[in-house]
Design a protein around this motif. Structure first.
Motif, PDB file in Angstrom:
ATOM      1  N   GLU A 119      -8.082   2.936  -1.027  1.00  0.00           N
ATOM      2  CA  GLU A 119      -7.146   1.887  -1.440  1.00  0.00           C
ATOM      3  C   GLU A 119      -7.753   0.499  -1.246  1.00  0.00           C
ATOM      4  N   GLN A 322      -2.736   5.866  -8.068  1.00  0.00           N
ATOM      5  CA  GLN A 322      -1.717   6.842  -8.452  1.00  0.00           C
ATOM      6  C   GLN A 322      -2.142   7.705  -9.639  1.00  0.00           C
TER       7      GLN A 322
ATOM      8  N   GLU B  53      -1.760   4.909   1.431  1.00  0.00           N
ATOM      9  CA  GLU B  53      -1.109   4.422   0.220  1.00  0.00           C
ATOM     10  C   GLU B  53      -0.273   3.187   0.466  1.00  0.00           C
TER      11      GLU B  53
END
Lengths: 375, 83, 528
Positions: A119, A322, B53
């Protein structure tokens, strides 16, 4: 309402951007691995076809000088249909930019910087692209100019280093055309034609801002040929140093090839150099797609794209993560879905549909203005 | 037609792009893995254990806030131009 | 309001290129009127200069008319004043009776340069500038005599930009001396010097110098516009001007070139740049400047071209070393040991074995120590300067290693980085390198090599977005221009360099026409 950009880029900057755009992704994932030792022939064929495709894009742009892809679509399909098709293009560009970003993230996290969270890489990379685009197209072009000598020399040097390390085995390239032309052609269309070359459809947003528009066609075709040549060079190196078998199995062939380098027992791990080349290539590629999407939004939403740079690029950072759960899924999508259902319609079918409409409408407009002029 | 909605245009664009892209991912997943739509969407929003995330979600949220802020800025600018 | 008038009036007088005292004193509460009566004038000026011990009003008699001489005793040389002015006013001198101020000048001071002041503002301005002002009763204007000759520093060798071969003069604090140093080198009527006064309170003299036949008119106009926009209380050094007129303040890179070498300034003027000379500052600025200017020393042009090309490449290299070496060390030793050759890795690790800190802390502390020592070395009185080197080298360097606080390799890296950062001929530029180095170390500590690459790319994006007076900061590299490459990274022989830099859009782009390559004379009598 939206301010017209007066920014221009030079022909040389256009060529630089196209070149880095072409080799960026290719350096990460490698092309034509399915055709085994004939991959370089497949790339050669695709290059020639790709050059033709690019010539076609610039030909379309020449019909309406100074207008980009989205303005052209509105011109051809009318206001409402044009906006819808334009929006589809925006989604396409943004989706592909997220995909490209993901490619790079996978490379970095799985091979070199294992401890860095994926990320973080996605966010920082997209942050750079956003910063660059926020400063404008001119800055983008100039950044390319600063880095192109390094990118170019590093790629050439890697090949030479592999050669001098004695890992370069010509027999890996044999037999030439062992399976005949069939598999090659099957691979060229749709995958090879669309993946590095057809993606240049995004440049239909950038080419109108080139200062010497008349020469744009020549320069872009030439650049595509040059970059095709460099891709062939890279592919030959990969095949010759790894062998067709191993190349099929590795996820990032150029990096694996570069790890074979061993010179003077001192220069051994040149990963960093590869990462630099790839990183800059990816930044260019993501930025070009992002710019395409932003320009489309500017046209559709009627506000200057600078307002949208940060929000939209942050979405890209999110989507890149994603887009798929893991690398295998990501690659699978890239092979089975993307070329057939996304690249082909947006890169080939819509432009081809647009061509006769465009020519007809331009003629009509010219006739009308002629009639007005004679009165 | 956008003129009356002009004041919220950045936020509108943000949500449009965001939801559109997520929908696109879900549809592609549906097509490739032959799953139901519900499965795909729930997969998108499921937080994996141990993954970071949170970072990207925070960035996307920051983008949303930024877009609201820039809408506010545009409106302020327009008001000062009118007066 | 006040400023607007100020600027507006300035424009009105643009053509005669001379700023009158009226404009300078406009915002101040000084009456403008010059009276015919001497008493009123004396009262007025004495009120204004109240509490200034060096202000003198000498009352004298010219024939039978009352008059006075007023001056600031510290702004002129008393000897000259006595010789030129006071002596000839002596009552023993039997000059014919003066009728008006013109005849007074003709009779008493035929050889002294002068100026008439018909407003009180002008009188005050002249007094402040070291004139002796003679006011005569019943006359509508005063006579100002230029005395000047206050002490100034002699021209010395440059102290911050030394070279081995080439002129050894440096600018001084006196603006007239500085202009003469430039005029001496460019004897050309097209070399123009335009004068401005900046600073509301200090009213400092600022002169821009340029070649009217070479400098681009738009750039010149932009420079003047920015100078006129300056609104500040006081200006003490050209560094103040630099910050006020540069395109962007939030950047570590200097956007304006400065030097104390007249030859270097002349070179820039001849290329089509504009020089800004501020009274009281030995550092002269030139605009527009590009990044590559900061890697060029004027000596490059005096040494053989092969040598200077090599030296220039060394400079670029040392810039990169100064920037990235410490952070590379941090990244490689903490995150990517596998990228180092085994032997090197082993020796580094062996030395690091006893060190209690992680590499980041180690290098941060050492770099910081070095910065402190450097700063102390600059500020310290000369007499104790040696202490720094002894303390620095022995105590901190050697002792820290022996005590096992830092590793030997690290001391080498810090020292090498420090030396490399001083290679840039312009001191300003090494400041930016030092600043960026610390940020880069932080980045590499967080992200490893990826962070280094990330930072470098952001830095380049920032660099290409910069502009100096409308000229891209990385001009000739990005936007790339192949024709400019003869004087960027390498220097071609001087006969091959025929063009002025095109990014400055000079009015006359060619330096010369022919190519006069030196070659031996044809052999005599050899071939028939």
């Amino acid at each position: 309402m939206s301010k017209k950009l007066v920014e221009n880029i030079s022909l040389w900057q256009l060529a630089v951007l196209m070149f880095t755009f072409e080799i960026g992704s290719v350096a990460v994932v490698g092309v034509g691995t399915d055709t085994k030792q004939d991959a370089w022939i497949a790339v050669g064929v695709a290059t020639v076809l790709g050059a033709g495709l690019v010539w076609f894009y610039v030909y379309l742009l020449k019909q309406l000088p100074g207008r980009n892809l989205f303005e052209m679509i509105t011109f051809c399909f009318g206001k409402w249909l044009g906006k819808i098709i334009g929006l589809l293009y925006v989604y396409y560009f943004l989706y592909i930019s997220a995909r490209v970003l993901r490619d790079f993230c996978e490379l970095i996290t799985s091979v070199i910087f294992e401890n860095t969270p994926i990320e973080v890489i996605s966010i920082t990379m997209v942050g750079i692209c956003a910063y660059m685009l926020y400063l404008g197209l001119e800055v983008f072009g100039r950044t390319g100019e600063v880095f192109i000598p390094y990118v170019f020399t590093f790629i050439i040097l890697i090949g030479l280093a592999i050669l001098f390390s004695g890992e370069f085995q010509m027999k890996n390239l044999l037999p030439i055309l062992g399976d005949g032309l069939g598999p090659i052609l099957k691979h060229v269309f749709p995958r090879l034609l669309t993946f590095p070359f057809g993606e240049l459809v995004t440049f239909m947003v950038i080419i109108p801002y080139v200062s010497h528009f008349a020469k744009a066609a020549k320069v872009s075709v030439f650049t595509v040929l040059i970059s095709g040549f460099i891709i062939i060079y890279g592919t030959v190196i990969e095949i010759a140093s790894l062998g067709a078998r191993q190349m099929e199995r590795t996820v990032f062939p150029l990096l694996s090839a570069a790890r074979e380098i061993s010179l003077l027992e001192f220069i051994e791990r040149v990963d960093l150099v590869i990462v630099f080349v790839v990183m800059f290539g990816i930044i260019t590629k993501v930025s070009v797609f992002l710019f395409g999407g932003l320009k489309g939004l500017e046209h559709i939403m009627n506000i200057p794209y600078r307002y949208l740079v940060f929000p939209v690029s942050m979405i890209i950072g999110y989507i890149a993560i994603q887009i798929s759960a893991n690398n295998a899924e990501h690659i699978e999508e890239g092979i089975r879905f993307i070329p057939l259902y996304m690249h082909i319609p947006f890169q080939i079918i819509i432009p081809i549909l647009m061509a006769p409409l465009l020519i007809w409408k331009v003629k009509k407009q010219k006739r009308r203005s002629d009639a007005n002029g004679s009165r | 037609m956008l003129k009356n909605r002009m004041i919220r245009v950045v936020t509108f664009t943000f949500t449009m792009i965001f939801s559109g892209l997520l929908l696109m991912i879900a549809l592609i997943d549906m097509f490739i893995w032959q799953q139901s739509f519900y499965q795909c969407v729930s997969k998108l929003f499921a937080l994996d254990e141990g993954a970071n995330e949170g970072y990207v979600i925070a960035t996307a949220a920051a983008g949303f806030i930024y877009s609201i802020a820039s809408d506010y800025r545009i409106r302020k600018k327009k008001r000062s131009q009118q007066s | 309001m006040g400023l607007a008038d100020f600027l507006f009036n300035r424009r009105k007088h643009k053509n005669n290129n001379k700023i009158t005292a009226e404009e300078l004193f406009q915002q101040e509460n000084i009456s403008k009127k010059y009276y015919k009566s001497l008493d009123k004038n004396i009262k007025q000026i004495q009120e204004l200069f109240e509490h200034s011990f060096d202000f003198t009003v000498d009352k004298i008699k010219l024939g039978d008319t009352d008059a006075c001489v007023c001056y600031l005793g510290t702004m002129l040389s008393k000897d000259t004043l006595t010789n030129k002015v006071l002596n000839s006013l002596h009552p023993q001198n039997d000059h014919p009776k003066p009728k008006d101020i013109n005849s007074i000048r003709d009779n008493y001071f035929p050889t002294v340069s002068y100026e008439y002041a018909d407003t009180f503002h002008t009188v005050v301005w002249n007094v402040l500038n070291g004139y002796a002002v003679i006011m005569v009763d019943g006359q509508g204007k005063a006579l100002s005599l230029e005395i000047g000759n206050i002490e100034k520093r002699a021209i010395t060798e440059p102290s911050t930009q030394t070279i081995i071969r080439g002129p050894k003069e440096a600018f001084t604090e006196d603006i007239n001396t500085n202009i003469s140093l430039i005029r001496k080198r460019i004897r050309n009527p097209h070399l123009k010097f335009e004068s401005f006064y900046v600073g509301r309170d200090t009213k400092t003299h600022l002169v821009i110098g340029y070649m009217s036949t070479i400098t681009n008119a738009d750039i010149l106009e932009e420079v003047k516009k920015r100078i006129e926009k300056i609104d500040i209380g006081g200006v003490l050094d050209s560094g103040n001007i630099e910050e006020l007129i540069s395109d962007k303040s939030f950047t570590p890179f200097p956007l304006i070139f400065n030097t104390e070498r007249p030859d270097s300034i002349c070179g820039h003027i001849m290329e089509g740049k504009v020089a800004l000379i501020l009274d009281g500052s030995p550092f002269v600025l030139t605009v527009p400047s590009v990044l590559t200017d900061f890697f060029e020393s004027s000596e490059d042009y005096y040494q053989p071209f092969l040598m200077s090309s090599f030296v220039r490449l060394i400079r670029y290299m040392s810039f990169m070393i100064a920037l990235v070496l410490p952070s590379l060390y941090v990244a490689l030793s903490t995150f990517h040991q596998e990228l180092m050759p085994t032997q090197l890795l082993l020796s580094i690790q062996a030395q690091r074995e006893g060190v209690p800190f992680p590499a980041v802390i180690e290098i941060f502390v050492m770099e910081l120590t070095f910065e402190i020592m450097r700063e102390a070395g600059v500020r310290m009185p000369r007499a104790v300067g040696q202490t720094v080197s002894i303390v620095g080298a022995l105590v901190i360097g050697q002792a820290a290693v022996e005590a096992g606080l830092v590793s030997n390799v690290l001391v080498i890296i810090v020292a090498f980085t420090a030396i490399a950062s001083f290679v840039s001929p312009i001191y300003n530029f090494s400041i930016s390198t030092r600043l960026l180095r610390f940020i880069l170390i932080l980045f590499s500590a967080i992200f490893g090599l990826y962070g280094v690459l990330l930072f470098l790319i952001v830095m380049v994006i920032h660099l290409v977005s910069l502009r100096s007076f409308g000229v891209p900061y990385l001009a000739a590299v990005a936007p790339f221009n192949i024709k400019e490459q003869d004087d960027i990274f390498v220097r071609f022989p001087i006969w091959a360099n025929r063009k002025r830099p095109s990014y400055l859009y000079p009015e006359s782009p060619m330096k010369k026409k022919g190519k006069n390559i030196p070659s031996p004379p044809p052999a005599r009598g050899g071939g028939k």
